[in-house]
Design a protein around this motif. Structure first.
Motif, PDB file in Angstrom:
ATOM      1  N   SER A 100     -16.151   0.943   5.013  1.00 12.09           N
ATOM      2  CA  SER A 100     -14.727   0.796   4.703  1.00 12.09           C
ATOM      3  C   SER A 100     -13.983   0.032   5.788  1.00 12.09           C
ATOM      4  CB  SER A 100     -14.100   2.179   4.509  1.00 12.09           C
ATOM      5  OG  SER A 100     -14.680   2.839   3.396  1.00 12.09           O
ATOM      6  N   ARG A 101     -14.303   0.319   7.037  1.00 10.29           N
ATOM      7  CA  ARG A 101     -13.632  -0.407   8.129  1.00 10.29           C
ATOM      8  C   ARG A 101     -14.040  -1.877   8.138  1.00 10.29           C
ATOM      9  NH1 ARG A 101     -10.852   3.368  10.607  1.00 10.29           N
ATOM     10  NH2 ARG A 101     -11.661   5.503  10.726  1.00 10.29           N
ATOM     11  N   GLU A 102     -15.306  -2.132   7.841  1.00 10.75           N
ATOM     12  CA  GLU A 102     -15.755  -3.523   7.757  1.00 10.75           C
ATOM     13  C   GLU A 102     -15.050  -4.251   6.623  1.00 10.75           C
ATOM     14  OE1 GLU A 102     -19.956  -3.213   7.369  1.00 10.75           O
ATOM     15  OE2 GLU A 102     -20.287  -2.715   9.491  1.00 10.75           O
ATOM     16  N   LEU A 103     -14.892  -3.585   5.486  1.00  8.73           N
ATOM     17  CA  LEU A 103     -14.178  -4.191   4.365  1.00  8.73           C
ATOM     18  C   LEU A 103     -12.731  -4.474   4.727  1.00  8.73           C
ATOM     19  CD1 LEU A 103     -13.938  -4.954   1.303  1.00  8.73           C
ATOM     20  CD2 LEU A 103     -13.207  -2.582   0.954  1.00  8.73           C
ATOM     21  N   ALA A 104     -12.052  -3.503   5.344  1.00  9.00           N
ATOM     22  CA  ALA A 104     -10.644  -3.692   5.694  1.00  9.00           C
ATOM     23  C   ALA A 104     -10.457  -4.886   6.619  1.00  9.00           C
ATOM     24  CB  ALA A 104     -10.092  -2.417   6.341  1.00  9.00           C
ATOM     25  N   GLU A 105     -11.356  -5.041   7.578  1.00  7.09           N
ATOM     26  CA  GLU A 105     -11.264  -6.184   8.498  1.00  7.09           C
ATOM     27  C   GLU A 105     -11.495  -7.497   7.769  1.00  7.09           C
ATOM     28  OE1 GLU A 105     -13.911  -5.606  11.750  1.00  7.09           O
ATOM     29  OE2 GLU A 105     -12.938  -3.753  12.443  1.00  7.09           O
ATOM     30  N   ARG A 106     -12.492  -7.527   6.898  1.00  4.20           N
ATOM     31  CA  ARG A 106     -12.795  -8.769   6.177  1.00  4.20           C
ATOM     32  C   ARG A 106     -11.649  -9.162   5.254  1.00  4.20           C
ATOM     33  NH1 ARG A 106     -14.577  -9.960   1.292  1.00  4.20           N
ATOM     34  NH2 ARG A 106     -15.198  -7.827   0.752  1.00  4.20           N
ATOM     35  N   VAL A 107     -11.119  -8.188   4.500  1.00  4.51           N
ATOM     36  CA  VAL A 107     -10.018  -8.489   3.573  1.00  4.51           C
ATOM     37  C   VAL A 107      -8.786  -8.955   4.335  1.00  4.51           C
ATOM     38  CG1 VAL A 107      -8.420  -7.492   1.887  1.00  4.51           C
ATOM     39  CG2 VAL A 107     -10.874  -6.982   1.752  1.00  4.51           C
ATOM     40  N   THR A 113      -7.327 -12.593   3.481  1.00  5.74           N
ATOM     41  CA  THR A 113      -6.124 -12.615   2.633  1.00  5.74           C
ATOM     42  C   THR A 113      -4.822 -12.538   3.419  1.00  5.74           C
ATOM     43  OG1 THR A 113      -5.926 -10.203   2.356  1.00  5.74           O
ATOM     44  CG2 THR A 113      -7.462 -11.372   0.879  1.00  5.74           C
ATOM     45  N   GLY A 114      -4.914 -12.139   4.684  1.00  4.57           N
ATOM     46  CA  GLY A 114      -3.685 -11.929   5.446  1.00  4.57           C
ATOM     47  C   GLY A 114      -3.012 -10.615   5.110  1.00  4.57           C
ATOM     48  N   ARG A 115      -3.630  -9.825   4.262  1.00  4.68           N
ATOM     49  CA  ARG A 115      -3.107  -8.515   3.887  1.00  4.68           C
ATOM     50  C   ARG A 115      -4.108  -7.457   4.326  1.00  4.68           C
ATOM     51  NH1 ARG A 115       2.000  -7.519   1.047  1.00  4.68           N
ATOM     52  NH2 ARG A 115       2.861  -9.611   0.866  1.00  4.68           N
ATOM     53  N   ALA A 116      -3.748  -6.634   5.280  1.00  2.00           N
ATOM     54  CA  ALA A 116      -4.659  -5.628   5.812  1.00  2.00           C
ATOM     55  C   ALA A 116      -4.562  -4.353   4.985  1.00  2.00           C
ATOM     56  CB  ALA A 116      -4.334  -5.337   7.269  1.00  2.00           C
ATOM     57  N   PRO A 117      -5.602  -4.020   4.234  1.00  2.00           N
ATOM     58  CA  PRO A 117      -5.560  -2.761   3.489  1.00  2.00           C
ATOM     59  C   PRO A 117      -5.706  -1.575   4.432  1.00  2.00           C
ATOM     60  CG  PRO A 117      -7.701  -3.791   3.231  1.00  2.00           C
ATOM     61  CD  PRO A 117      -6.851  -4.756   4.016  1.00  2.00           C
ATOM     62  N   LEU A 118      -5.099  -0.474   4.050  1.00  2.00           N
ATOM     63  CA  LEU A 118      -5.164   0.750   4.836  1.00  2.00           C
ATOM     64  C   LEU A 118      -6.339   1.595   4.355  1.00  2.00           C
ATOM     65  CD1 LEU A 118      -3.971   2.899   6.801  1.00  2.00           C
ATOM     66  CD2 LEU A 118      -2.607   3.717   4.849  1.00  2.00           C
ATOM     67  N   GLY A 156     -12.897   2.898  -2.611  1.00  2.00           N
ATOM     68  CA  GLY A 156     -12.657   1.475  -2.397  1.00  2.00           C
ATOM     69  C   GLY A 156     -13.518   0.812  -1.348  1.00  2.00           C
ATOM     70  N   GLY A 157     -14.446   1.541  -0.741  1.00  2.00           N
ATOM     71  CA  GLY A 157     -15.173   0.987   0.385  1.00  2.00           C
ATOM     72  C   GLY A 157     -16.315   0.055   0.042  1.00  2.00           C
ATOM     73  N   ALA A 198     -14.238  -4.639  -4.591  1.00  7.15           N
ATOM     74  CA  ALA A 198     -13.744  -5.814  -5.309  1.00  7.15           C
ATOM     75  C   ALA A 198     -12.296  -5.606  -5.739  1.00  7.15           C
ATOM     76  CB  ALA A 198     -14.623  -6.094  -6.527  1.00  7.15           C
ATOM     77  N   LEU A 199     -11.947  -4.389  -6.126  1.00 12.80           N
ATOM     78  CA  LEU A 199     -10.572  -4.098  -6.532  1.00 12.80           C
ATOM     79  C   LEU A 199      -9.617  -4.160  -5.350  1.00 12.80           C
ATOM     80  CD1 LEU A 199     -11.264  -1.095  -8.935  1.00 12.80           C
ATOM     81  CD2 LEU A 199     -10.891  -3.488  -9.556  1.00 12.80           C
ATOM     82  N   VAL A 200     -10.025  -3.609  -4.223  1.00 12.68           N
ATOM     83  CA  VAL A 200      -9.187  -3.680  -3.021  1.00 12.68           C
ATOM     84  C   VAL A 200      -8.899  -5.135  -2.672  1.00 12.68           C
ATOM     85  CG1 VAL A 200      -9.179  -3.267  -0.523  1.00 12.68           C
ATOM     86  CG2 VAL A 200      -9.902  -1.450  -2.079  1.00 12.68           C
ATOM     87  N   GLU A 201      -9.934  -5.955  -2.649  1.00  9.06           N
ATOM     88  CA  GLU A 201      -9.747  -7.372  -2.341  1.00  9.06           C
ATOM     89  C   GLU A 201      -8.892  -8.059  -3.393  1.00  9.06           C
ATOM     90  OE1 GLU A 201     -12.338 -11.448  -1.485  1.00  9.06           O
ATOM     91  OE2 GLU A 201     -13.356  -9.515  -1.652  1.00  9.06           O
TER      92      GLU A 201
END
Length: 256
Positions: free
Chosen positions: A50-57, A61-66, A21-22, A28-31
């Protein structure tokens, strides 16, 4: 093309695990799931991306992916990742088996080691992640597994024998798992993307001529991007597809 605007209200607070998912399609699926209000975890080997993606999402979105760092070639590491996701999310309703790597290697240079590596990266973890997720889905009363294959194995591409074999194997695995898990109300389906133009693909494999050639072949005369796969994946994860299992969905702009 923009990401789909459709809302799948039943995905709100549903627990989703995405492998690979990174970046690329997986990112795109994670987001996409986060924008539906799902609780999302994702596994990847690239920690920085992956950490950059998690922060951006989280910001958007207000939803922090793990993010869970793991090398899925290590079956036990994948199993631990599934357990970590289920514990953190409180359940596991959806597994998206997406992680893959489409290395090019013609027949004459394939070795036992490179063959086994391709199967480990592109096929083996699909089974073992499904095996690890299934007990959590049973406890949740059901779930959905979405396996990403590819139309590549249908195109007689000479330079990818190991990859094509893995992607064909995913279809057989999808149907077998659907038969096994159907009585537990767990649906298993596959998505077969066509030529998806990502930054990695352009950097490694896709020339302007190759992209133009595929557009000529497609009914839709434009490049497909990772966003084109979000809607189909959301559909297969949602209650809209409750009667659908053991099926394949081709998203290739009409190339086949």
């Amino acid at each position: 093309m923009p990401a789909p605007r459709a809302q799948f209200h039943d995905l709100l607070d549903r627990s989703v695990l995405v492998t690979g998912g990174g970046s690329g399609i997986g990112a795109a699926l994670v987001e996409g799931f986060a924008r539906q209000g799902a609780r999302v975890a994702f596994v990847d080997i690239d920690e920085q991306a992956s950490r950059e993606l998690a922060e951006r999402v989280a910001d958007e979105t207000g939803r922090a992916p793990l993010f869970i760092a793991a090398d899925l070639r290590d079956t036990e590491a994948g199993r631990r990742a599934a357990e970590t996701a289920a514990a953190a999310l409180g359940a596991l309703h959806v597994l998206v088996n997406n992680a893959a790597r489409d290395d090019r290697e013609p027949m004459d240079t394939v070795t036992e080691a490179s063959w086994d590596e391709s199967q480990a990266v592109n096929l083996r973890h699909f089974f073992f992640m499904s095996q690890a997720a299934a007990p959590h889905m049973r406890r949740a009363g059901g779930g959905a597994i979405i396996n990403f294959s590819s139309i590549a194995y249908l195109l007689n591409m000479a330079e990818i024998p190991a990859y094509a074999t893995a992607k064909a194997g995913i279809i057989g695995l999808t149907k077998s798992l659907a038969g096994k898990l159907g009585p537990d109300n767990i649906r298993v389906n596959a998505i077969l993307p066509g030529m998806i133009v990502t930054e990695r693909q352009k950097r490694l494999w896709l020339s302007d001529d190759a992209i133009a050639g595929m557009q000529e072949r497609q009914c839709l005369k434009r490049s497909l991007t990772a966003d084109d796969l979000v809607g189909p994946c959301l559909y297969l994860a949602s209650d809209c597809s409750l009667g659908m299992t053991a099926q394949t969905m081709i998203i290739d702009g009409g190339a086949l």
